[in-house]
Design a protein around this motif. Sequence first.
Motif, short mmCIF file in Angstrom:
data_model
loop_
_atom_site.label_atom_id
_atom_site.label_comp_id
_atom_site.label_asym_id
_atom_site.label_seq_id
_atom_site.Cartn_x
_atom_site.Cartn_y
_atom_site.Cartn_z
N UNK A 268 38.22 37.96 44.58
CA UNK A 268 38.27 39.25 43.35
C UNK A 268 36.93 39.80 43.42
N UNK A 269 37.21 41.17 43.29
CA UNK A 269 36.27 42.33 43.31
C UNK A 269 35.98 42.73 41.77
N UNK A 358 41.81 41.16 44.96
CA UNK A 358 42.15 41.69 43.56
C UNK A 358 40.85 42.61 43.32
N UNK A 359 41.29 43.75 42.59
CA UNK A 359 39.99 44.53 41.88
C UNK A 359 40.28 44.94 40.20
N UNK A 360 38.94 44.63 39.49
CA UNK A 360 38.98 44.89 38.17
C UNK A 360 37.98 46.05 38.21
N UNK A 361 38.45 47.33 37.50
CA UNK A 361 37.48 48.28 37.37
C UNK A 361 37.05 48.49 35.73
N UNK A 362 35.89 48.96 35.56
CA UNK A 362 35.62 49.21 34.11
C UNK A 362 34.32 50.23 34.21
N UNK A 379 43.25 51.44 51.65
CA UNK A 379 44.41 50.63 52.05
C UNK A 379 44.70 49.44 51.00
N UNK A 380 44.11 49.34 49.84
CA UNK A 380 44.39 48.67 48.86
C UNK A 380 45.52 48.74 48.01
N UNK A 385 44.98 46.74 41.61
CA UNK A 385 43.72 47.26 41.09
C UNK A 385 44.05 47.50 39.56
N UNK A 386 43.43 46.79 38.89
CA UNK A 386 43.51 47.02 37.35
C UNK A 386 42.34 47.58 36.91
#
Length: 400
Positions: A268-269, A358-362, A379-380, A385-386
């Motif tokens: 997780x990133x 898996x990516x989480x952005x804020x 290529x993700x 991406x949430x």
Amino acid sequence: MLSDTSRPVVEATLPVVGANIGEIAKRFYSHMFAEKPELLDGLFNRGNQADGRQQQALAGSVAAFASFLVNKPGELPDHLLARISHKHVSLGLRPEQYKVVHDHLMWAIVDVLGEAVTPEVAAAWDEVYWLMANALINQERAMYAAADVDPDSVWATWRVVERIQETADVVTFVVERTDGSAASPALPGQYVSLKALMPDGVHQPRQYSLTRADDGRHRQFAVKRVHGRTTPDGEVSNLLHAAVQVGDELVLSAPFGEVVLKDTGRPVVFASAGIGITPMAGMISHLAQASATRPVTLLHADKSEEAFAVRDQVRADLAKLPGASLSTWFSAAAGLEAANQFSGAMDLSAVDLPADAEYYLCGPLGFMQAIRSALIERGVAAQDIQYEVFGPDLWQADVQ
């Protein structure tokens, strides 16, 4: 799904309605609040009303939903509906209030489009509204039931037991229930609504991400002060910073929010900027509490080390996770680069990213748009991406 009668009418009129939906939303809110000023007391955020974000979000949501009905029959924009539903239940919205919204929204459509709104057009867009409203009502009913609350009991009184000055502009509040009851468990990444009584006697709601995993008694959230603006945007944050101390009471909702950490075991990133660290801190706290072994990477951008909110907690939690890493970008640290510390804007090419993550952005909207675009280019998959938007969602990348 739209009826065979309404679908061609909506398809034909979607361009003109879409082109005018911003003005429709503006007049809708103005008309509704003139008729129902009590809705501004505890339900609607007048800061978002004042700067136009709520009107833009409503316009985008209605247009996106109608486009789905026309272009993807049989499907619904689940991400869009989930975001709206979670926000609604965190505010104690009632099913009967959808009729109020309907009446004023249809008035606004006629007011803006005039004679173009024939009985057939009005009936078709009425169907669009109720398809969307009933989908939300059904989701919200299930969410209230799952949380074992209703629109009245969603709120509870909490007492501040600790106040932590994280940075010059960010304060963490640790609270506990005043009635001694246990806190309903929050999922990693969720938020609570806070209902504050303002000096003019009006209650104003704001949402704050939970920054630490629950211990059964306490909740924790961080508030960034909005400088230079006290009414209406920033009025709640300034009140909390200036007036709320240990021993004071706050009214908070049960936890909600659809952007939650998936329990997949995949790497997780987390990529955050500024106060966008708060939901990431909550997710990382849950991982540390669970002694997780999945690879964890935190990428954070801020003005400086001193502006990096909840940094001590985040670093301590990352230290509990095997192989976890933190990379930072500080805009005010030019020439001071060190291992995993960079100057300027976040640049994903400067770090190695794990495969199958898996990516989480804020963070600010522009930041999330740039990071998401960079990830897509690498290529993700979009589904991996949430993102969490503070305030009305003016992006809606996951319904496009």
